[in-house]
Design a protein around this motif. Sequence first.
Motif, PDB file in Angstrom:
ATOM      1  N   PHE A   1      39.193  56.840  45.623  1.00 52.56           N
ATOM      2  CA  PHE A   1      38.399  57.059  46.831  1.00 52.56           C
ATOM      3  C   PHE A   1      38.938  56.158  47.926  1.00 52.56           C
ATOM      4  CE2 PHE A   1      34.919  55.568  49.573  1.00 52.56           C
ATOM      5  CZ  PHE A   1      34.503  56.788  50.114  1.00 52.56           C
ATOM      6  N   ASN A   2      39.264  56.760  49.077  1.00 53.76           N
ATOM      7  CA  ASN A   2      39.806  55.988  50.191  1.00 53.76           C
ATOM      8  C   ASN A   2      39.087  56.372  51.477  1.00 53.76           C
ATOM      9  OD1 ASN A   2      41.404  54.937  52.349  1.00 53.76           O
ATOM     10  ND2 ASN A   2      43.126  54.756  50.953  1.00 53.76           N
ATOM     11  N   PRO A   3      38.147  55.523  51.953  1.00 54.91           N
ATOM     12  CA  PRO A   3      37.411  55.853  53.175  1.00 54.91           C
ATOM     13  C   PRO A   3      38.297  55.821  54.417  1.00 54.91           C
ATOM     14  CG  PRO A   3      36.908  53.612  52.485  1.00 54.91           C
ATOM     15  CD  PRO A   3      37.725  54.226  51.385  1.00 54.91           C
TER      16      PRO A   3
ATOM     17  N   ASP B   1      27.468  56.560  57.631  1.00 58.65           N
ATOM     18  CA  ASP B   1      26.318  56.010  56.919  1.00 58.65           C
ATOM     19  C   ASP B   1      26.711  55.536  55.520  1.00 58.65           C
ATOM     20  OD1 ASP B   1      24.664  56.444  59.047  1.00 58.65           O
ATOM     21  OD2 ASP B   1      23.720  58.255  58.230  1.00 58.65           O
ATOM     22  N   SER B   2      27.654  56.276  54.889  1.00 58.42           N
ATOM     23  CA  SER B   2      28.034  55.925  53.523  1.00 58.42           C
ATOM     24  C   SER B   2      28.740  54.576  53.456  1.00 58.42           C
ATOM     25  CB  SER B   2      28.938  57.016  52.930  1.00 58.42           C
ATOM     26  OG  SER B   2      30.211  57.016  53.544  1.00 58.42           O
ATOM     27  N   TYR B   3      29.327  54.125  54.566  1.00 61.56           N
ATOM     28  CA  TYR B   3      29.997  52.824  54.567  1.00 61.56           C
ATOM     29  C   TYR B   3      28.999  51.688  54.381  1.00 61.56           C
ATOM     30  CZ  TYR B   3      33.917  55.432  56.630  1.00 61.56           C
ATOM     31  OH  TYR B   3      34.923  56.333  56.882  1.00 61.56           O
ATOM     32  N   GLN B   4      27.740  51.934  54.703  1.00 66.59           N
ATOM     33  CA  GLN B   4      26.710  50.912  54.560  1.00 66.59           C
ATOM     34  C   GLN B   4      26.218  50.809  53.116  1.00 66.59           C
ATOM     35  OE1 GLN B   4      26.138  49.279  57.462  1.00 66.59           O
ATOM     36  NE2 GLN B   4      27.582  50.731  58.395  1.00 66.59           N
TER      37      GLN B   4
ATOM     38  N   PRO C   1      32.711  43.731  48.015  1.00 63.12           N
ATOM     39  CA  PRO C   1      32.714  43.567  49.471  1.00 63.12           C
ATOM     40  C   PRO C   1      34.132  43.475  50.030  1.00 63.12           C
ATOM     41  CG  PRO C   1      31.083  42.138  48.471  1.00 63.12           C
ATOM     42  CD  PRO C   1      31.882  42.712  47.347  1.00 63.12           C
ATOM     43  N   ALA C   2      34.324  44.096  51.186  1.00 65.71           N
ATOM     44  CA  ALA C   2      35.625  44.060  51.870  1.00 65.71           C
ATOM     45  C   ALA C   2      35.411  43.560  53.294  1.00 65.71           C
ATOM     46  CB  ALA C   2      36.255  45.449  51.892  1.00 65.71           C
ATOM     47  N   GLY C   3      36.356  42.803  53.802  1.00 62.20           N
ATOM     48  CA  GLY C   3      36.215  42.242  55.144  1.00 62.20           C
ATOM     49  C   GLY C   3      36.733  43.175  56.221  1.00 62.20           C
ATOM     50  N   ASP C   4      36.297  44.398  56.206  1.00 63.56           N
ATOM     51  CA  ASP C   4      36.713  45.351  57.239  1.00 63.56           C
ATOM     52  C   ASP C   4      35.554  46.293  57.543  1.00 63.56           C
ATOM     53  OD1 ASP C   4      36.710  47.346  55.216  1.00 63.56           O
ATOM     54  OD2 ASP C   4      38.803  46.963  54.746  1.00 63.56           O
ATOM     55  N   ARG C   5      35.787  47.262  58.408  1.00 65.65           N
ATOM     56  CA  ARG C   5      34.726  48.173  58.846  1.00 65.65           C
ATOM     57  C   ARG C   5      34.187  49.058  57.725  1.00 65.65           C
ATOM     58  NH1 ARG C   5      37.626  53.391  61.272  1.00 65.65           N
ATOM     59  NH2 ARG C   5      35.482  53.893  61.823  1.00 65.65           N
TER      60      ARG C   5
ATOM     61  N   ASN D   1      44.628  49.965  53.994  1.00 64.05           N
ATOM     62  CA  ASN D   1      45.801  49.931  54.870  1.00 64.05           C
ATOM     63  C   ASN D   1      46.427  51.323  54.855  1.00 64.05           C
ATOM     64  OD1 ASN D   1      48.437  49.711  55.929  1.00 64.05           O
ATOM     65  ND2 ASN D   1      48.557  47.540  55.373  1.00 64.05           N
ATOM     66  N   SER D   2      46.136  52.115  55.878  1.00 63.57           N
ATOM     67  CA  SER D   2      46.532  53.521  55.897  1.00 63.57           C
ATOM     68  C   SER D   2      48.042  53.703  55.799  1.00 63.57           C
ATOM     69  CB  SER D   2      46.014  54.197  57.165  1.00 63.57           C
ATOM     70  OG  SER D   2      44.610  54.136  57.230  1.00 63.57           O
ATOM     71  N   ALA D   3      48.792  52.891  56.508  1.00 62.07           N
ATOM     72  CA  ALA D   3      50.247  53.027  56.500  1.00 62.07           C
ATOM     73  C   ALA D   3      50.811  52.768  55.111  1.00 62.07           C
ATOM     74  CB  ALA D   3      50.874  52.075  57.516  1.00 62.07           C
ATOM     75  N   ALA D   4      50.318  51.725  54.449  1.00 68.95           N
ATOM     76  CA  ALA D   4      50.805  51.400  53.111  1.00 68.95           C
ATOM     77  C   ALA D   4      50.431  52.480  52.110  1.00 68.95           C
ATOM     78  CB  ALA D   4      50.240  50.053  52.665  1.00 68.95           C
TER      79      ALA D   4
END
Length: 483
Positions: A91-93, A46-49, A67-71, A186-189
Motif C-alpha cells: 500500500f502506497n498513499p 480522511d484515510s491519512y488520519q 507513525p511517519a513524519g510526513d503528510r 518517496n515517489s521517485a525512488a
Amino acid sequence: MTKELRRLSFVVLAMFLSLFVATSWIQVVDADNLAQNPANTRTRLDSYQIQRGSILVDDSAIVTSVPAGDRYQYQRVYTDAEMWAPVTGYFNPALQSSTGIESALNAELSGTGSNAFFAEIERILTGQPQQGLSVELTLSAKAQRAAWDALQGLQGAVVAIEPSTGRILAMASTPGFDTNTLAAHNSAAVDAEHDRLVADPTKPLYNRAIAGNLNPPGSTFKLVVATAALESGDWTLESTLPNPATYTPPTGRPISNAWNGTCGEGETTTIAEALRRSCNIPMAELAVELGDKAIRETAEKYGFNSEFEIPLKVTPSSYPSGLDGPQTALTGFGQGRVTATPLQMAMVAAGIANDGAVMKPRMVDSVIADDLTVHQQFTDEAFDQVLTAAQAQALGSVMVQGVSSGAATGARIDGVDVAGKTGTAQNGDNPYSLWFTGFAPAENPQVAVAVVVEDGGGRGQSGSGNGIAAPIAKKVIEAVLGR
C-alpha cells in the motif's frame, strides 16, 4: 382538489420518491464503492488520519502501520516482506497504489468502509484516534516458510489448501520482491524500483500462484481426465486401454510415453497403471474416447474456466472448447491448449481428498477491530461435487501408489501415506514446467499441495516434476503436519 393539482401532486411525489431512492442508493447500497473510488479525494485524505489496520497470520502481525513524519502520517511496514509479497501486496498513499490483500480489503484496513461507520462515530464522540480494522488470514506461517524456503533459487509457486474447507494455508511465489521498497513515500525512488522490477526478466512482480503466464499442467491434469472417465459411468480405474509404444491420434502427430516405451508389459494397460506410471499414451487414448466436451465439463467442476476472488483476483485456468481430436489427445496428459495455476491444481487434489467435494478457495478468516471484536467472519463454501466419495477414495488410492512405487516417489514421507501426481510439461522449445499436486495423510487429508517450477528448475530439458517439484511439496506437507 382540481385535476391539475392532483396531477402536480403525483409529479411532486414521484420526484420525491426518485430523490429518496437515489439518495438511499448512494448513501447505503453504493457507499463502499464510492468511498473506495480513486477519484474520491475526500475519502483518501480522511484515510491519512487513520492508522491502517494490521494483517495477521497465526494471530501475529505480518503488516503494521507506524507513525511517519510526513503528510501521510503512517508508514506501512512488512515483516518477511518477500515471503509474504504475493499475499499482502503493498500500500502506497503517495502513489495512490495498492496490490494484494492491501488492495482487496482496502475499505476494511483503511477504516473507510461501511462496516467502520460505528468506529467513526466513536472516534468523534471520544476524541480518540480511529484505527482501521485488522484482517486475519487463513495462512499458516510454518507452511508459508516451508514453501518459500524450498523455492529459493527457482522460478515457481506453491499453494497449499485445507481440503475440507478451502482455506489457503500457503501461497508462495519466487522470485519475490521487497514490498517495503514499494510502500515508501518517496515517489521517485518507488517509481525507479518499480521500473526495475518490471524490467526484470524473471518477473518478480508476478504472483505465479494465481496469475502470471499460466503453464500447461502436464501429467497432473491426468487426474482430471481420469475423473471424467469415472464420472461418465462407462469406465473404472481397472478399465483397459491399448498399450502401444507410440500412438497417433486421427490426423495428429505421434505421441509417446516419456521413456519411449510401453506402459508396462502386455498389450493393454489400466487407467490406474497409467496414472501410477504417468503414461501419456493411454491417457491420450482415453481423452479421445471421452471427447473434449466431457473433459471440459469435469474440469469446470474442479474450477477451470471460472473466475475466483479469494479475495485476490485469480486468473482463470483454461480448458478451451471446440478442440479437435489431436488437440483433445494432447490434453489427456495436460499439454496443448490447457493451462492452469497452482491454485487450480491444488483444488483438483483437494477435491479428490475431500471425497469429491470441491470447496471454494479463500484466504481470509475474519475482519476484527482493535478490541478483538469480530466485524466480519468468512465461512466455507462448496463449489461443486465432482466425484462420489467411493470414486474419490479409489482415485486417491491410485495416487498413493504413485508416491509409494510410481512416478511421484519424490514426495514420500516416512510414516505418512501421501497421495500425489507429478507432471513435466513441455513448453515448445523452452525448458519444461515441473509440477506436483497431491494431499496427505491419505486416510485423513489435512492439506492439499500444488507446486509449479518454471524454466526447468534451471536444468533445461533434464528437470522433472518428481525430481524438483515433488520434494518441495513434501516439505510443505511436513510443515503442515508438524513433522
